[in-house]
Design a protein around this motif. Structure first.
Motif, PDB file in Angstrom:
ATOM      1  N   LEU A   1       0.699  -1.294  -0.169  1.00 55.13           N
ATOM      2  CA  LEU A   1       0.147   0.122  -0.170  1.00 55.13           C
ATOM      3  C   LEU A   1       0.761   1.342   0.034  1.00 55.13           C
ATOM      4  CD1 LEU A   1      -2.952   1.127   0.599  1.00 55.13           C
ATOM      5  CD2 LEU A   1      -2.673   1.252   2.641  1.00 55.13           C
ATOM      6  N   LEU A   2       0.586   2.331  -0.903  1.00 54.41           N
ATOM      7  CA  LEU A   2       1.431   3.428  -1.165  1.00 54.41           C
ATOM      8  C   LEU A   2       0.711   4.498  -0.224  1.00 54.41           C
ATOM      9  CD1 LEU A   2       2.701   3.459  -4.781  1.00 54.41           C
ATOM     10  CD2 LEU A   2       3.836   2.650  -2.606  1.00 54.41           C
ATOM     11  N   ASN A   3      -0.525   4.585  -0.100  1.00 52.28           N
ATOM     12  CA  ASN A   3      -1.218   5.690   0.697  1.00 52.28           C
ATOM     13  C   ASN A   3      -1.024   5.488   2.275  1.00 52.28           C
ATOM     14  OD1 ASN A   3      -3.043   4.572  -1.715  1.00 52.28           O
ATOM     15  ND2 ASN A   3      -3.943   6.355  -1.106  1.00 52.28           N
ATOM     16  N   ARG A   4      -1.018   6.445   2.797  1.00 56.63           N
ATOM     17  CA  ARG A   4      -0.871   6.466   4.396  1.00 56.63           C
ATOM     18  C   ARG A   4      -2.022   5.840   5.134  1.00 56.63           C
ATOM     19  NH1 ARG A   4       2.079  11.621   6.512  1.00 56.63           N
ATOM     20  NH2 ARG A   4       1.277  10.540   8.251  1.00 56.63           N
ATOM     21  N   LEU A   5      -1.885   4.940   5.906  1.00 56.32           N
ATOM     22  CA  LEU A   5      -2.949   4.303   6.518  1.00 56.32           C
ATOM     23  C   LEU A   5      -3.917   5.290   7.583  1.00 56.32           C
ATOM     24  CD1 LEU A   5      -1.264   0.994   7.645  1.00 56.32           C
ATOM     25  CD2 LEU A   5      -3.009   1.051   6.035  1.00 56.32           C
ATOM     26  N   GLU A   6      -3.315   6.141   8.103  1.00 57.40           N
ATOM     27  CA  GLU A   6      -4.005   7.067   8.850  1.00 57.40           C
ATOM     28  C   GLU A   6      -4.714   8.145   8.003  1.00 57.40           C
ATOM     29  OE1 GLU A   6       0.498   8.354   8.823  1.00 57.40           O
ATOM     30  OE2 GLU A   6      -0.645   6.494   9.443  1.00 57.40           O
ATOM     31  N   ASP A   7      -4.685   8.286   6.821  1.00 52.33           N
ATOM     32  CA  ASP A   7      -5.211   9.160   5.885  1.00 52.33           C
ATOM     33  C   ASP A   7      -6.617   8.529   5.361  1.00 52.33           C
ATOM     34  OD1 ASP A   7      -3.660  11.154   6.281  1.00 52.33           O
ATOM     35  OD2 ASP A   7      -2.456  10.895   4.427  1.00 52.33           O
ATOM     36  N   LEU A   8      -6.627   7.116   5.554  1.00 55.20           N
ATOM     37  CA  LEU A   8      -7.842   6.362   4.775  1.00 55.20           C
ATOM     38  C   LEU A   8      -8.964   6.344   5.949  1.00 55.20           C
ATOM     39  CD1 LEU A   8      -5.803   3.469   3.088  1.00 55.20           C
ATOM     40  CD2 LEU A   8      -6.687   5.393   2.134  1.00 55.20           C
ATOM     41  N   PRO A   9     -10.252   6.381   5.366  1.00 56.69           N
ATOM     42  CA  PRO A   9     -11.436   6.209   6.321  1.00 56.69           C
ATOM     43  C   PRO A   9     -11.765   4.911   6.593  1.00 56.69           C
ATOM     44  CG  PRO A   9     -12.207   6.852   3.921  1.00 56.69           C
ATOM     45  CD  PRO A   9     -10.476   6.788   3.974  1.00 56.69           C
ATOM     46  N   TYR A  10     -11.287   3.933   5.903  1.00 56.85           N
ATOM     47  CA  TYR A  10     -11.518   2.668   6.393  1.00 56.85           C
ATOM     48  C   TYR A  10     -10.367   1.768   6.574  1.00 56.85           C
ATOM     49  CZ  TYR A  10     -10.938   3.505   1.020  1.00 56.85           C
ATOM     50  OH  TYR A  10     -10.327   3.624   0.214  1.00 56.85           O
ATOM     51  N   LYS A  11     -10.333   0.608   7.074  1.00 55.29           N
ATOM     52  CA  LYS A  11      -9.138  -0.226   7.644  1.00 55.29           C
ATOM     53  C   LYS A  11      -8.522  -0.951   6.254  1.00 55.29           C
ATOM     54  CE  LYS A  11      -8.028  -3.548  11.011  1.00 55.29           C
ATOM     55  NZ  LYS A  11      -6.563  -3.037  11.109  1.00 55.29           N
ATOM     56  N   LEU A  12      -7.182  -1.122   6.143  1.00 50.29           N
ATOM     57  CA  LEU A  12      -6.311  -1.662   5.271  1.00 50.29           C
ATOM     58  C   LEU A  12      -5.187  -2.008   5.978  1.00 50.29           C
ATOM     59  CD1 LEU A  12      -6.423   0.256   1.738  1.00 50.29           C
ATOM     60  CD2 LEU A  12      -7.262  -1.824   2.167  1.00 50.29           C
ATOM     61  N   ASN A  13      -4.691  -3.228   5.469  1.00 55.46           N
ATOM     62  CA  ASN A  13      -3.278  -3.476   5.663  1.00 55.46           C
ATOM     63  C   ASN A  13      -2.279  -2.668   4.855  1.00 55.46           C
ATOM     64  OD1 ASN A  13      -4.722  -5.360   7.502  1.00 55.46           O
ATOM     65  ND2 ASN A  13      -4.591  -7.111   6.037  1.00 55.46           N
ATOM     66  N   ASP A  14      -0.830  -2.928   5.307  1.00 55.34           N
ATOM     67  CA  ASP A  14       0.213  -2.384   4.788  1.00 55.34           C
ATOM     68  C   ASP A  14       0.371  -2.985   3.492  1.00 55.34           C
ATOM     69  OD1 ASP A  14       3.470  -1.889   5.151  1.00 55.34           O
ATOM     70  OD2 ASP A  14       2.179  -0.261   4.890  1.00 55.34           O
ATOM     71  N   SER A  15       0.236  -4.359   3.502  1.00 53.38           N
ATOM     72  CA  SER A  15       0.410  -4.996   2.230  1.00 53.38           C
ATOM     73  C   SER A  15      -0.213  -6.378   2.310  1.00 53.38           C
ATOM     74  CB  SER A  15       1.980  -5.574   2.398  1.00 53.38           C
ATOM     75  OG  SER A  15       2.191  -6.201   3.443  1.00 53.38           O
ATOM     76  N   TYR A  16      -0.383  -6.966   1.135  1.00 55.41           N
ATOM     77  CA  TYR A  16      -1.086  -8.156   1.051  1.00 55.41           C
ATOM     78  C   TYR A  16      -0.463  -9.205   0.102  1.00 55.41           C
ATOM     79  CZ  TYR A  16      -5.320  -5.572   2.429  1.00 55.41           C
ATOM     80  OH  TYR A  16      -6.008  -4.725   3.124  1.00 55.41           O
ATOM     81  N   SER A  17      -0.164 -10.341   0.542  1.00 59.15           N
ATOM     82  CA  SER A  17       0.467 -11.668  -0.202  1.00 59.15           C
ATOM     83  C   SER A  17      -0.232 -12.128  -1.144  1.00 59.15           C
ATOM     84  CB  SER A  17       0.791 -12.611   0.932  1.00 59.15           C
ATOM     85  OG  SER A  17       1.639 -13.634   0.307  1.00 59.15           O
ATOM     86  N   ILE A  18       0.389 -12.159  -2.238  1.00 53.94           N
ATOM     87  CA  ILE A  18      -0.307 -12.804  -3.571  1.00 53.94           C
ATOM     88  C   ILE A  18       0.309 -14.362  -3.453  1.00 53.94           C
ATOM     89  CG2 ILE A  18      -0.836 -12.714  -5.911  1.00 53.94           C
ATOM     90  CD1 ILE A  18       0.193  -9.849  -5.715  1.00 53.94           C
ATOM     91  N   GLU A  19      -0.500 -15.250  -3.510  1.00 51.95           N
ATOM     92  CA  GLU A  19      -0.199 -16.681  -3.453  1.00 51.95           C
ATOM     93  C   GLU A  19      -0.367 -17.163  -5.058  1.00 51.95           C
ATOM     94  OE1 GLU A  19       1.606 -18.282  -1.328  1.00 51.95           O
ATOM     95  OE2 GLU A  19       1.133 -16.616  -0.014  1.00 51.95           O
ATOM     96  N   GLU A  20      -1.411 -17.430  -5.261  1.00 50.89           N
ATOM     97  CA  GLU A  20      -1.731 -18.035  -6.765  1.00 50.89           C
ATOM     98  C   GLU A  20      -2.824 -16.837  -7.305  1.00 50.89           C
ATOM     99  OE1 GLU A  20      -0.453 -20.577  -8.590  1.00 50.89           O
ATOM    100  OE2 GLU A  20       0.839 -20.663  -6.798  1.00 50.89           O
ATOM    101  N   GLU A  21      -3.704 -16.235  -6.453  1.00 47.62           N
ATOM    102  CA  GLU A  21      -4.646 -15.494  -7.004  1.00 47.62           C
ATOM    103  C   GLU A  21      -5.113 -14.367  -5.755  1.00 47.62           C
ATOM    104  OE1 GLU A  21      -9.143 -15.317  -8.865  1.00 47.62           O
ATOM    105  OE2 GLU A  21      -7.879 -17.094  -9.167  1.00 47.62           O
ATOM    106  N   ILE A  22      -5.446 -13.246  -6.183  1.00 50.67           N
ATOM    107  CA  ILE A  22      -5.652 -12.405  -5.081  1.00 50.67           C
ATOM    108  C   ILE A  22      -6.855 -11.363  -5.798  1.00 50.67           C
ATOM    109  CG2 ILE A  22      -4.045 -10.610  -5.482  1.00 50.67           C
ATOM    110  CD1 ILE A  22      -4.035 -10.291  -2.138  1.00 50.67           C
ATOM    111  N   SER A  23      -8.054 -11.233  -5.142  1.00 56.50           N
ATOM    112  CA  SER A  23      -8.868 -10.157  -5.702  1.00 56.50           C
ATOM    113  C   SER A  23      -9.429  -8.974  -4.831  1.00 56.50           C
ATOM    114  CB  SER A  23     -10.222 -10.851  -5.932  1.00 56.50           C
ATOM    115  OG  SER A  23     -10.799 -11.506  -4.849  1.00 56.50           O
ATOM    116  N   LEU A  24      -9.769  -7.934  -5.453  1.00 57.96           N
ATOM    117  CA  LEU A  24      -9.927  -6.665  -4.706  1.00 57.96           C
ATOM    118  C   LEU A  24     -11.447  -6.173  -5.280  1.00 57.96           C
ATOM    119  CD1 LEU A  24      -7.769  -3.787  -3.965  1.00 57.96           C
ATOM    120  CD2 LEU A  24      -9.794  -3.306  -5.373  1.00 57.96           C
TER     121      LEU A  24
END
Length: 147
Positions: free
Chosen positions: A52-75
């Motif tokens: 994630l490139l955005n600052r977590l504290e600037d977002l109005p919702y909860k996100l993780n700093d990073s997300y692992s990609i195994e075989e597939e990931i969806s958003l």
């Protein structure tokens, strides 16, 4: 009397200026520390992930700093996605990233506002390379592949 007042104001201005310089240096050192600290979390991380490139504290919702990609990931906004963003600019199923023969490909899932890779809206499947910037709505991720 005027000269004495000028000397007091001059000395006060010097101290304020020095204080501002020290605060600026402190903020730069803090930013460097936070960047190094966030990178060190992934030193032992194998494979690909989204940073994630955005600052977590600037977002109005909860996100993780990073997300692992195994075989597939969806958003998307729907709860059945791997990364759930409750953002009005994000479609229910916005994009997915799929691993195929040790390469990663991103596909827009007919989202309303589109998926952008390095500033370019993707229409079809696009191969991801290290450092690609993926933007959906106001959120930006960097694709990192350490394989």
């Amino acid at each position: 009397m005027v000269m004495k007042m000028f000397n007091i104001i001059s000395i006060l201005a010097k101290y304020i200026f020095v204080f501002i310089i020290y605060m600026f240096i402190f903020l730069i050192i803090r930013m460097i520390y936070l960047d190094i600290n966030s990178l060190s979390k992934h030193e032992n991380f194998k494979g690909a992930y989204l940073k994630l490139l955005n600052r977590l504290e600037d977002l109005p919702y909860k996100l993780n700093d990073s997300y692992s990609i195994e075989e597939e990931i969806s958003l998307g906004r729907n709860n059945d996605n791997d990364i759930v963003l409750k953002d009005p600019y994000i479609s229910k199923h916005h994009f997915r990233i799929v691993k195929d023969e040790n390469e990663y490909f991103i596909e827009d899932l007919n989202s309303s506002n589109g998926t952008y890779v390095n500033g370019e809206r993707i229409i079809d499947v696009k191969k991801l390379t290290y450092g690609d910037i993926i933007k959906v709505g106001n959120i930006e991720f960097m694709f990192i592949n350490q394989e």
